[in-house]
Motif scaffolding. Sequence first.
Motif, mmCIF file in Angstrom:
data_model
loop_
_atom_site.group_PDB
_atom_site.id
_atom_site.type_symbol
_atom_site.label_atom_id
_atom_site.label_comp_id
_atom_site.label_asym_id
_atom_site.label_seq_id
_atom_site.Cartn_x
_atom_site.Cartn_y
_atom_site.Cartn_z
ATOM 1 N N VAL A 40 -11.225 -14.712 -17.068
ATOM 2 C CA VAL A 40 -11.467 -13.381 -17.651
ATOM 3 C C VAL A 40 -11.837 -12.391 -16.556
ATOM 4 C CG1 VAL A 40 -12.957 -12.052 -19.182
ATOM 5 C CG2 VAL A 40 -12.131 -14.313 -19.888
ATOM 6 N N VAL A 41 -11.130 -11.257 -16.517
ATOM 7 C CA VAL A 41 -11.416 -10.189 -15.557
ATOM 8 C C VAL A 41 -12.433 -9.214 -16.142
ATOM 9 C CG1 VAL A 41 -10.440 -8.269 -14.237
ATOM 10 C CG2 VAL A 41 -9.121 -10.390 -14.539
ATOM 11 N N ASP A 42 -12.164 -8.755 -17.352
ATOM 12 C CA ASP A 42 -13.082 -7.847 -18.035
ATOM 13 C C ASP A 42 -12.792 -7.893 -19.532
ATOM 14 O OD1 ASP A 42 -10.884 -6.037 -18.600
ATOM 15 O OD2 ASP A 42 -11.107 -5.231 -16.593
ATOM 16 N N GLY A 43 -13.587 -7.161 -20.306
ATOM 17 C CA GLY A 43 -13.381 -7.186 -21.751
ATOM 18 C C GLY A 43 -14.192 -6.134 -22.472
ATOM 19 N N THR A 94 -9.023 -8.735 -20.604
ATOM 20 C CA THR A 94 -8.036 -8.805 -19.535
ATOM 21 C C THR A 94 -8.190 -10.133 -18.816
ATOM 22 O OG1 THR A 94 -8.191 -6.406 -19.206
ATOM 23 C CG2 THR A 94 -7.146 -7.688 -17.454
ATOM 24 N N ALA A 95 -7.061 -10.841 -18.634
ATOM 25 C CA ALA A 95 -7.071 -12.152 -17.984
ATOM 26 C C ALA A 95 -6.419 -12.067 -16.607
ATOM 27 C CB ALA A 95 -6.333 -13.175 -18.843
ATOM 28 N N VAL A 96 -6.652 -13.084 -15.783
ATOM 29 C CA VAL A 96 -6.179 -13.050 -14.398
ATOM 30 C C VAL A 96 -4.662 -13.159 -14.294
ATOM 31 C CG1 VAL A 96 -8.320 -13.926 -13.415
ATOM 32 C CG2 VAL A 96 -6.574 -15.545 -14.195
ATOM 33 N N ASP A 97 -4.028 -13.885 -15.214
ATOM 34 C CA ASP A 97 -2.576 -14.054 -15.184
ATOM 35 C C ASP A 97 -2.084 -14.386 -16.590
ATOM 36 O OD1 ASP A 97 -3.224 -16.783 -15.553
ATOM 37 O OD2 ASP A 97 -3.067 -17.208 -13.421
ATOM 38 N N VAL A 111 -6.852 -17.935 -22.932
ATOM 39 C CA VAL A 111 -8.024 -17.220 -23.424
ATOM 40 C C VAL A 111 -7.800 -16.780 -24.871
ATOM 41 C CG1 VAL A 111 -9.425 -15.128 -23.166
ATOM 42 C CG2 VAL A 111 -8.808 -16.472 -21.149
ATOM 43 N N PHE A 112 -6.589 -16.317 -25.178
ATOM 44 C CA PHE A 112 -6.281 -15.936 -26.557
ATOM 45 C C PHE A 112 -6.471 -17.132 -27.485
ATOM 46 C CE2 PHE A 112 -3.560 -15.443 -30.231
ATOM 47 C CZ PHE A 112 -3.843 -14.148 -30.650
ATOM 48 N N ASP A 140 -1.366 -4.603 -12.653
ATOM 49 C CA ASP A 140 -0.608 -4.969 -11.459
ATOM 50 C C ASP A 140 -0.216 -6.440 -11.444
ATOM 51 O OD1 ASP A 140 -0.894 -2.350 -10.515
ATOM 52 O OD2 ASP A 140 -2.846 -2.823 -9.620
ATOM 53 N N THR A 141 -0.482 -7.151 -12.521
ATOM 54 C CA THR A 141 -0.182 -8.583 -12.570
ATOM 55 C C THR A 141 1.231 -8.796 -13.090
ATOM 56 O OG1 THR A 141 -2.502 -9.066 -13.030
ATOM 57 C CG2 THR A 141 -0.910 -10.807 -13.491
#
Length: 269
Positions: A132-135, A153-156, A163-164, A190-191
């Motif tokens: 998890v990047v943010d939420g 927001t997830a890393v990839d 995560v979902f 940007d991913t």
Amino acid sequence: MRSNASRWPVPIIAFVLALPLLTGCAIDEGTALAADFEENWAGTSDVEKVSTFEDNTLPFMGKATGVLVLEDGTPPDRVAERADELREYVARNDSVTGRITADGITITVDADERRAGEVVALWRSLAADERVVDGDISGSSSKKGHRWLSKVTAVDSAGALAVFDDMAGSGGLHRPLTDVTSVEVRTGRDTRPGLLVQSDVDGGLPTEAIAAYEAVVAEHPVVGASLQSARVSITLADAADRDDALELARRAAPGLDATAVSITGAGGA
């Protein structure tokens, strides 16, 4: 004898001056509520910043949102303490929405103790999840009941799917909130490949859309995708793979209408 014109301003002026006292609120109530929030929480330990947003809907009517941005590295137990204090504050001030931001994740702290406890528990597990990047977990109540909207927001793309599933499916790492919930997990801007996975507003899951995506990504390079319960949209790296990818997707998701399955190439073809 004095004329009526010399007498009428007195009671009118007195009435106007008394209006704030009769209503018990300021003319710009939202602004006043926001100011009270800032004053109450300024200088609180662990709070790096206090942000407020006011909504002056009508004269003498309004509401406000206050956000406590906690210092980096605030221990989880301290976050929980601040959340409980904020819960008590919004319980006393029902025109104020209280929110907390910690470790990049913002949550709405409900006045209801059960709901507040659940969202803090979700914050704990999301903050500890390296995918998890943010939420942002927001909540609102209406005549139809309570509703949560969770955006993460997830890393990839692989992390977004996992995560979902943990938040809304059978993964189980993140305990789902018990009230009606919409969950949205996406990769960062940007991913690449980019991915958006989204449940319905009533919590319905995009099970077939996920199956279609997984069938396609197993065979072809994918640039991006949007997965919802009623439709799936996938962008391929190579438009030449479109026909085969479309067949794979439709076979994996027979419950979706054929027009709800969209496969394009990176150039839009």
